[in-house]
Motif scaffolding. Structure first.
Motif, mmCIF file in Angstrom:
data_model
loop_
_atom_site.group_PDB
_atom_site.id
_atom_site.type_symbol
_atom_site.label_atom_id
_atom_site.label_comp_id
_atom_site.label_asym_id
_atom_site.label_seq_id
_atom_site.Cartn_x
_atom_site.Cartn_y
_atom_site.Cartn_z
ATOM 1 N N TRP A 166 1.513 -4.777 -3.339
ATOM 2 C CA TRP A 166 2.721 -4.273 -2.685
ATOM 3 C C TRP A 166 2.882 -4.982 -1.344
ATOM 4 O O TRP A 166 2.005 -4.919 -0.479
ATOM 5 C CB TRP A 166 2.619 -2.761 -2.484
ATOM 6 N N ASN A 242 10.651 6.840 -6.919
ATOM 7 C CA ASN A 242 9.925 5.599 -6.649
ATOM 8 C C ASN A 242 8.883 5.325 -7.738
ATOM 9 O O ASN A 242 7.939 6.087 -7.931
ATOM 10 C CB ASN A 242 9.233 5.679 -5.285
ATOM 11 N N ILE A 244 6.605 3.159 -7.792
ATOM 12 C CA ILE A 244 5.322 2.636 -7.312
ATOM 13 C C ILE A 244 4.178 3.608 -7.592
ATOM 14 O O ILE A 244 3.022 3.201 -7.732
ATOM 15 C CB ILE A 244 5.396 2.321 -5.800
ATOM 16 N N PHE A 249 5.850 -1.497 -9.591
ATOM 17 C CA PHE A 249 6.818 -1.416 -8.500
ATOM 18 C C PHE A 249 7.909 -2.460 -8.703
ATOM 19 O O PHE A 249 7.717 -3.469 -9.390
ATOM 20 C CB PHE A 249 6.138 -1.609 -7.131
ATOM 21 N N GLY A 258 1.435 -3.458 -10.503
ATOM 22 C CA GLY A 258 0.661 -3.456 -9.277
ATOM 23 C C GLY A 258 -0.837 -3.398 -9.523
ATOM 24 O O GLY A 258 -1.306 -2.973 -10.579
#
Length: 524
Positions: A166, A242, A244, A249, A258
């Motif tokens: 990230w 989100n 993530i 992501f 990720g």
């Protein structure tokens, strides 16, 4: 006698031009690279003393100039506006004063005489167009330097994303830390992480609204990482949306797997999205993927609101006033009409090969002083570097003869070697800068000469970029486009107009190009 001399000194101080001094380093690191504030102030103070200029105020900034808003730069602008008798500004060189176009326009509006001491240039309202044009090129290059830094940063962030890292500040529930290879990575926050995982589980049951979930999360101690304040409902909504937290992501329109630890499963995340979508009572239409060339470039000449593009019948693009301040009578306008108007406006920059050669010659003449300054600076630096080498050689003999200790010799040699390295670095900078502005100036001339033809061939995105580069203050009213050329293209447009008028009236070359050629300047 002493009284009379004192009186003369006082009289000179009162009649001497009054000036402000500005010094800046872009970061603390530059203090170590020979750009120190004391060095700049010393240079400018000596220059003022030699040239009979009275310094009335000093302004210093030690911060980045990626954006306008430097604290003491703004204070200096305010000071100059409030003191009309202070019309001189002393600064080391162009990129010390401004690093973006907004700063340039701000200073230019004050009509002050600017002394760029290291560049050997004085710029004022009465300066030749060639000098103003070359100055504009320097500002554009300074801005380009900042843009390149930003571009390199973006490239580095994209490279991290492709490696599954990230690339930005850790979202709530994670924190940034150093990875095994020295790169910044994100790890689960031991306090907030498990609580956010619970939030997904609570909301997936469908028994909580966002407001109720917010109350529950805050009661369990979920706060913002920096401020320590309780999280808001809008932040909770962003968290639930989100991706993530699943271990994947999205970055710049692309999805990446990720390398960080996920907080929720893909299945749980999908269930939460279903609950969120089911609770949306008003569905928003997806935005069009169409690129509108002129959106964000034009304002309505009637009310000052933005003109925006809209796709009709899936193939026709019309622009209209947003009517943000109330109903506006400006009718819808086809994109082709605006394009024709912009093309016509860019033709004001068009000039023939004869003008191109004369203006190029003016640029070369205006660069002569700067080249001489670079050559003289290189000669001084080489002389200093040789002098330091002679010192080192002489001290080596003294060490062998026992006149100085080895410790003293090592300390002074290290100091003088460092000074030699700085000289070498400055020599390289002067050598590289020798022709760069000239090359940039010729390229800008070529762009201006062919601007209208290039514009017609560009994609919508490139049209927008080109107009942003060349024009400002574009307005549309009653079917007419009004715009202004940005500096330094305004000087080129004026030159093209004068050249066209001179050709029509069969005036000589002197009249056509008097504003560009130094040898024809009435002040010389």
């Amino acid at each position: 006698m002493a009284s009379r001399n004192w009186g003369k000194t006082q009289s000179k101080q009162q009649t001497a031009p009054r000036a402000v001094v500005y010094a800046r380093v872009s970061s603390k690191e530059q203090e170590k690279e020979g750009f120190s504030i004391p060095a700049q102030l010393k240079l400018l103070s000596e220059y003022a003393a030699i040239n009979g200029i009275r310094v009335v105020e000093e302004f210093v900034d030690v911060e980045t100039a990626k954006k306008s808003g430097r604290t003491h730069f703004d204070k200096m602008m305010t000071y100059l506006r409030r003191h009309p008798t202070v019309r001189v500004l002393l600064v080391e060189k162009t990129d010390r004063l401004y690093r973006n176009l907004k700063d340039w326009v701000t200073v230019d509006d004050l009509d002050v005489e600017i002394h760029f001491v290291k560049e050997g240039t004085v710029l004022s309202y009465d300066s030749r167009s060639s000098e103003k044009f070359m100055h504009g090129i320097k500002v554009l290059m300074a801005k380009n330097y900042i843009d390149n830094l930003s571009e390199e940063t973006r490239k580095g962030m994209l490279e991290k994303a492709e490696q599954g890292i990230w690339p930005s500040c850790a979202p709530l529930g994670y924190h940034n830390t150093d990875g095994p290879n020295g790169k910044k990575i994100i790890e689960v926050d031991p306090v907030a992480g498990p609580l956010i995982a619970k939030m997904f589980e609570w909301y997936a049951t469908g028994r909580y609204s966002l407001r109720q979930l917010g109350v529950k999360a805050r009661s369990h101690g979920l706060t913002f990482r920096k401020s320590g304040q309780p999280v808001t409902n809008s932040t909770i909504h962003k968290i639930l949306r989100n991706r993530i937290y699943t271990g994947e992501f999205d970055w710049k329109g692309k999805r990446y797997q990720g390398s960080h630890e996920p907080l929720v499963t893909n299945e749980l995340w999908s269930r939460v999205q279903g609950v969120l979508d089911g609770r949306n009572t008003s569905k928003l239409r997806g935005s069009s993927a169409h690129d509108f060339a002129f959106t964000g470039l034009i304002t309505c000449g009637h009310c000052g609101c933005a003109m925006v593009g809209e796709l009709k019948k899936k193939k026709y693009v019309y622009y209209h006033c947003t009517g943000f301040k109330g109903k506006c009578g400006e009718p819808y306008t086809r994109e082709e009409v605006l394009e024709e108007k912009f093309t016509s406006f860019l033709r004001k920059l068009r000039f023939d090969d004869d003008v191109f050669e004369w203006v190029s010659r003016a640029l070369k003449d205006s660069c002569a002083d700067e080249k001489r300054e670079h050559a003289e600076a290189i000669a001084r630096l080489e002389k200093e570097r040789n002098r330091l080498q002679q010192r080192i050689d002489a001290m080596y003999i003294d060490k062998l003869d026992g006149r100085v200790s080895e410790e003293f010799y090592d300390r002074m040699r290290t100091q003088w070697r460092d000074e030699q390295a700085r000289c070498a670095k400055d020599i390289e900078r002067h050598e590289m800068a020798d022709d760069s502005y000239m090359d940039e100036g010729i390229e800008l001339l070529k762009l201006a000469k062919d601007a209208h033809r290039l514009f017609e061939k560009q994609s919508a995105k490139e049209k927008s970029r080109m107009l942003n580069f060349l024009l400002s203050n574009c307005t549309w009213a009653h079917g007419e486009l009004n715009a202004e050329f940005k500096q330094p293209f305004d000087s080129l447009a004026e030159t093209a107009m004068i050249a066209a008028q001179a050709s029509a009236s069969k005036m000589g070359d002197s009249a056509r190009f008097e504003k560009w050629l130094p040898e024809l300047d009435s002040n010389q």
